[in-house]
Design an enzyme around this catalytic site. Structure first.
Site, PDB file in Angstrom:
ATOM      1  CB  CYS A 208       6.014 -64.675 -39.911  1.00 19.81           C
ATOM      2  SG  CYS A 208       5.709 -63.527 -41.252  1.00 19.81           S
TER       3      CYS A 208
ATOM      4  N   GLY B  66      -0.858 -62.714 -52.674  1.00 13.89           N
ATOM      5  CA  GLY B  66       0.366 -63.338 -52.165  1.00 13.89           C
ATOM      6  C   GLY B  66       1.151 -64.102 -53.213  1.00 13.89           C
ATOM      7  CB  ALA B  67       4.143 -65.548 -53.477  1.00 13.19           C
TER       8      ALA B  67
ATOM      9  CB  ILE C 170      -7.099 -52.977 -60.459  1.00 12.24           C
ATOM     10  CG1 ILE C 170      -8.475 -53.181 -61.124  1.00 12.24           C
ATOM     11  CG2 ILE C 170      -6.666 -54.239 -59.736  1.00 12.24           C
ATOM     12  CD1 ILE C 170      -8.510 -54.315 -62.145  1.00 12.24           C
TER      13      ILE C 170
ATOM     14  N   GLY D 224       1.890 -56.500 -51.919  1.00 11.03           N
ATOM     15  CA  GLY D 224       2.424 -57.716 -51.280  1.00 11.03           C
ATOM     16  C   GLY D 224       3.287 -58.568 -52.189  1.00 11.03           C
TER      17      GLY D 224
ATOM     18  CB  VAL E  29      15.776 -60.596 -38.687  1.00 11.20           C
ATOM     19  CG1 VAL E  29      14.300 -60.645 -38.328  1.00 11.20           C
ATOM     20  CG2 VAL E  29      16.643 -61.027 -37.505  1.00 11.20           C
TER      21      VAL E  29
ATOM     22  CE1 TYR F 101      28.417 -48.573 -23.028  1.00 15.33           C
ATOM     23  CE2 TYR F 101      28.925 -46.327 -22.350  1.00 15.33           C
ATOM     24  CZ  TYR F 101      29.169 -47.691 -22.265  1.00 15.33           C
ATOM     25  OH  TYR F 101      30.130 -48.154 -21.438  1.00 15.33           O
TER      26      TYR F 101
HETATM   27  P1  FAD Z   1      -0.391 -63.518 -48.098  1.00  9.79           P
HETATM   28  O1  FAD Z   1      -0.135 -63.094 -46.708  1.00  9.79           O
HETATM   29  O2  FAD Z   1       0.186 -64.807 -48.539  1.00  9.79           O
HETATM   30  O3  FAD Z   1      -1.941 -63.556 -48.321  1.00  9.79           O
HETATM   31  C1  FAD Z   1      -2.507 -63.890 -49.561  1.00  9.79           C
HETATM   32  C2  FAD Z   1      -3.903 -64.460 -49.339  1.00  9.79           C
HETATM   33  O4  FAD Z   1      -4.612 -64.357 -50.552  1.00  9.79           O
HETATM   34  C3  FAD Z   1      -3.900 -65.933 -48.954  1.00  9.79           C
HETATM   35  O5  FAD Z   1      -4.656 -66.158 -47.784  1.00  9.79           O
HETATM   36  C4  FAD Z   1      -4.557 -66.612 -50.152  1.00  9.79           C
HETATM   37  O6  FAD Z   1      -5.349 -67.710 -49.772  1.00  9.79           O
HETATM   38  C5  FAD Z   1      -5.414 -65.503 -50.710  1.00  9.79           C
HETATM   39  N1  FAD Z   1      -5.745 -65.629 -52.125  1.00  9.79           N
HETATM   40  C6  FAD Z   1      -4.887 -65.823 -53.163  1.00  9.79           C
HETATM   41  N2  FAD Z   1      -5.543 -65.843 -54.330  1.00  9.79           N
HETATM   42  C7  FAD Z   1      -6.856 -65.663 -54.048  1.00  9.79           C
HETATM   43  C8  FAD Z   1      -8.024 -65.595 -54.818  1.00  9.79           C
HETATM   44  N3  FAD Z   1      -7.997 -65.708 -56.136  1.00  9.79           N
HETATM   45  N4  FAD Z   1      -9.195 -65.407 -54.186  1.00  9.79           N
HETATM   46  C9  FAD Z   1      -9.255 -65.270 -52.841  1.00  9.79           C
HETATM   47  N5  FAD Z   1      -8.167 -65.335 -52.045  1.00  9.79           N
HETATM   48  C10 FAD Z   1      -6.988 -65.525 -52.645  1.00  9.79           C
HETATM   49  N6  FAD Z   1       7.992 -62.553 -43.901  1.00  9.79           N
HETATM   50  C11 FAD Z   1       8.704 -61.814 -43.041  1.00  9.79           C
HETATM   51  O7  FAD Z   1       8.847 -60.614 -43.244  1.00  9.79           O
HETATM   52  N7  FAD Z   1       9.270 -62.375 -41.927  1.00  9.79           N
HETATM   53  C12 FAD Z   1       9.125 -63.695 -41.639  1.00  9.79           C
HETATM   54  O8  FAD Z   1       9.626 -64.180 -40.615  1.00  9.79           O
HETATM   55  C13 FAD Z   1       8.392 -64.496 -42.538  1.00  9.79           C
HETATM   56  N8  FAD Z   1       8.237 -65.810 -42.305  1.00  9.79           N
HETATM   57  C14 FAD Z   1       7.466 -66.553 -43.154  1.00  9.79           C
HETATM   58  C15 FAD Z   1       7.290 -67.907 -42.890  1.00  9.79           C
HETATM   59  C16 FAD Z   1       6.513 -68.681 -43.738  1.00  9.79           C
HETATM   60  C17 FAD Z   1       6.354 -70.137 -43.451  1.00  9.79           C
HETATM   61  C18 FAD Z   1       5.888 -68.087 -44.861  1.00  9.79           C
HETATM   62  C19 FAD Z   1       5.025 -68.911 -45.756  1.00  9.79           C
HETATM   63  C20 FAD Z   1       6.058 -66.753 -45.133  1.00  9.79           C
HETATM   64  C21 FAD Z   1       6.857 -65.966 -44.286  1.00  9.79           C
HETATM   65  N9  FAD Z   1       7.070 -64.614 -44.536  1.00  9.79           N
HETATM   66  C22 FAD Z   1       7.816 -63.872 -43.674  1.00  9.79           C
HETATM   67  C23 FAD Z   1       6.527 -63.971 -45.744  1.00  9.79           C
HETATM   68  C24 FAD Z   1       5.242 -63.237 -45.444  1.00  9.79           C
HETATM   69  O9  FAD Z   1       4.361 -64.080 -44.765  1.00  9.79           O
HETATM   70  C25 FAD Z   1       4.625 -62.761 -46.756  1.00  9.79           C
HETATM   71  O10 FAD Z   1       5.564 -61.947 -47.405  1.00  9.79           O
HETATM   72  C26 FAD Z   1       3.362 -61.967 -46.552  1.00  9.79           C
HETATM   73  O11 FAD Z   1       2.405 -62.725 -45.874  1.00  9.79           O
HETATM   74  C27 FAD Z   1       2.804 -61.532 -47.915  1.00  9.79           C
HETATM   75  O12 FAD Z   1       1.586 -60.907 -47.737  1.00  9.79           O
HETATM   76  P2  FAD Z   1       0.502 -60.894 -48.905  1.00  9.79           P
HETATM   77  O13 FAD Z   1      -0.667 -60.139 -48.374  1.00  9.79           O
HETATM   78  O14 FAD Z   1       1.110 -60.457 -50.161  1.00  9.79           O
HETATM   79  O15 FAD Z   1       0.102 -62.430 -49.122  1.00  9.79           O
END
Ligand code: FAD
Length: 559
Positions: free
Chosen positions: A52, A123-124, A289, A293, A341, A438
């Site tokens: 973020c 993640g995505a 499993i 996220g 936000v 307030y």
């Molecule tokens: P991630 O945090 O994306 O982590 C997934 C990890 O899994 C990554 O490091 C990836 O390398 C790893 N991975 C994937 N596949 C494999 C594999 N096969 N083997 C090993 N590792 C793997 N959300 C908010 O709520 N507020 C914000 O202000 C906000 N700002 C954002 C700004 C940006 C630029 C981005 C990109 C995202 C933002 N988000 C924000 C979204 C938020 O970061 C994500 O929703 C959150 O990080 C999701 O968490 P996650 O654990 O699902 O995945």
């Protein structure tokens, strides 16, 4: 471990992905079980980094890359006795033997690890549409620290002056702001007819106005068709409408798609939206499993529909719940409200729950909306800033369904209060009664949340019949503007008659009894007083919802 009992061999828990969901899950497992063996695998060079914060690192608000590292592999080892293996991509899941296959990129070897429980938190990934030129140097996505480092280096090494941001969602707009702050001129290209899709269009107008006021050009209703490289290394972005935008760099921010390749290859059930299907304990179709996220589909708290949500809060909470579930605790994820936000050039934009668009898709029609524009604190205390607030509520039972707010101060706290109200199935009657803190510099004795509840309860009790500005074109109703004469002559709706509130009681006889009367003022308050007076005198009257402030968002002048 229970008191006096020797520590038994714990479960072997492997976590794929070590950022928001995965890291939360691993740390929670340790807090619940000293005996568990926990290993996190991440294919990237870091774990637990602040995605973020990435736009702000590009914008140089966050100056040092190390500030983005929330926790290191060493910290996980020292503090939690959790092993972290970075640059280790999990390639496959062997469900039958309960093993995963891992590629260690540093040692260039592939090996297997056995698990008792496996957590998927991959993640995505940013969507890269298959458009001509999308792979050209200078076209970036932003997901990881190396991505942000590459963008920073590109800006500096090319002395970049112009950027095109494709996509007007949260990440796109945060990037637009940060690039402007770095001195670049920015164009946002958005295929929809509005920026920030979590808002309804009329609320998004306020955001577009702020972008325009800071020199950001916004091209709505237009998609990118192709990217072309020029000889000097700059780019030309052609849009579907035929426009051409020159740029030194492009940020693709058109959304993300869940990383499901591992889950799919392993035969885990996927949902209709393309995410991993999980139950309320975040368990996949394989009971050993779990998945959390951005990669999973969860229920929308309001509509009950399956939805994909890419936000850090749900990922963290789901990681914690999965840990509890792995260790045998009863848990149930409540679903997502999409509370979010965004900060943009001094404006805060926040939202929670359903908007009119999501209700439309879900086929919900028994709802009403109201608009209000109160100050963020008492008007008599210097510096009050308006909050433009839209509340969506059920006309069946008054349940709060959603809210959106835009303003410079106090926006996030109002939306947070309403978010909690929604999660507790509260009604607009509850909002009217909410006891909130307030003092003049912080709020008002009737906080904007209370006022929203009061207006909505007035509507439900039929004390305040509303009409939307959408109904204005071609109406047969008489529009009566109850603002003072000087304000009225400064600008008003064509065909409206002016009858200031102060003269209303004396001149009520001039108004027709055989025609609907629609009353308006600046923000809706005087019109409310007028509506009450006219109703009690037998007129067929309605209040134009939200006053002129809302009118201009329905019928904005082009920016
Ligand atoms: P991630 O945090 O994306 O982590 C997934 C990890 O899994 C990554 O490091 C990836 O390398 C790893 N991975 C994937 N596949 C494999 C594999 N096969 N083997 C090993 N590792 C793997 N959300 C908010 O709520 N507020 C914000 O202000 C906000 N700002 C954002 C700004 C940006 C630029 C981005 C990109 C995202 C933002 N988000 C924000 C979204 C938020 O970061 C994500 O929703 C959150 O990080 C999701 O968490 P996650 O654990 O699902 O995945």
């Amino acid at each position: 471990m229970e008191k006096g009992k020797a520590m038994e061999r714990g479960k072997r828990i492997l976590v794929v992905g070590g950022v928001a969901g995965g890291a939360s899950c691993a740390a929670r497992v340790r807090r619940l079980s000293e005996a568990a063996e926990i290993i996190i695998f991440d294919r990237g060079p870091y774990v637990s980094f602040a995605n973020c914060g990435l736009p702000y690192y590009v914008g140089d608000v966050i100056r040092e890359e190390k500030e983005l590292l929330v926790a290191s592999a060493e910290l996980f080892k020292e503090r939690f006795n959790i092993e972290v293996r970075t640059e280790s991509e999990v390639l496959a899941i062997d469900r039958e033997n309960r093993e995963i296959e891992v590629r260690d990129s540093r040692a260039s070897r592939v090996y297997r690890e056995a698990y008792d429980a496996l957590v998927l938190a991959p993640g995505a990934s940013p969507v890269r549409p298959p458009l001509p030129g999308v792979e050209l140097p200078g076209v970036f996505v932003l997901r990881t620290i190396p991505d942000s480092r590459r963008i920073r280096e590109w800006i500096l090494s090319r002395n970049a002056r112009r950027a095109v941001v494709v996509g007007g969602g949260l990440v796109g707009l945060e990037m637009a702001e940060n690039l402007v702050e770095r001195g670049l001129s920015v164009t946002v290209v958005e295929k929809l007819e509005q920026v920030l899709p979590p808002l309804d269009p009329e609320m998004a107008v306020l955001v577009k106005e702020r972008l325009a006021s800071r020199g950001v050009s916004v091209r709505l209703g237009d998609g990118v068709a192709s990217f072309e490289g020029n000889r000097d290394g700059s780019l030309l972005i052609r849009t579907e409408s035929g426009a051409a935008e020159p740029a030194d760099l492009v940020i693709l921010a058109i959304g993300v798609k869940p990383e499901v390749s591992l889950a799919k290859a392993a035969g885990l059930e996927l949902g209709g939206r393309g995410g991993i299907r999980v139950n309320e304990a975040m368990q996949t179709s394989d009971p050993r499993i779990w998945a959390v996220g951005d990669a999973v589909e969860v229920r929308d708290f309001i509509t009950g529909a399956w939805s994909l949500i890419a936000l850090a809060g749900p990922a963290n909470r789901q990681g914690r719940l999965a840990a509890d579930s792995i260790l045998g605790r009863e848990v149930s994820f409540r679903g997502v409200q999409a509370t979010g936000v965004c900060g943009l050039f001094g404006l805060t934009i926040a939202f929670t729950g359903a908007n009119e668009k999501t209700l439309g898709v879900a086929g919900v029609t028994s709802y009403e909306t109201i608009y209000l524009h109160p100050g963020h604190h008492a008007g008599y205390y210097p510096g009050a800033k308006p909050i433009h607030l839209k509340l969506v509520f059920s006309t069946d039972d008054g349940r709060v369904l959603g809210a959106q707010a835009v303003g410079e101060e106090g926006v996030d706290k109002r939306i947070d209060v309403i978010a909690m109200a929604i999660q507790k199935h509260a009604t607009v009657f509850d909002l009217a009664e909410a006891e909130l803190c307030y003092a003049p510099q912080f709020g008002a004795a009737k906080d904007p949340v209370n006022v929203a509840g009061m207006i909505a309860t007035n509507v439900l009790r039929q004390d305040l019949p509303l009409v939307s500005w959408r109904a204005l074109p071609g109406t047969e109703a008489l529009v009566v503007d109850v603002r003072e004469r000087a304000v009225f002559s400064g600008g008003h709706i064509e065909g409206a008659v002016n009858l200031p509130l102060t003269e209303l009681r004396a001149r009520m006889g001039e108004l027709p009894r055989d025609r609907e009367i629609w009353v308006c003022c600046s923000v809706g308050q005087r019109a409310y007083f007028a509506t009450r007076a006219l109703l009690q005198n037998g007129f067929d009257v309605r209040n134009l919802s939200g006053g002129f402030q809302t009118y201009r968002t329905f019928f904005p002048s082009p920016t």
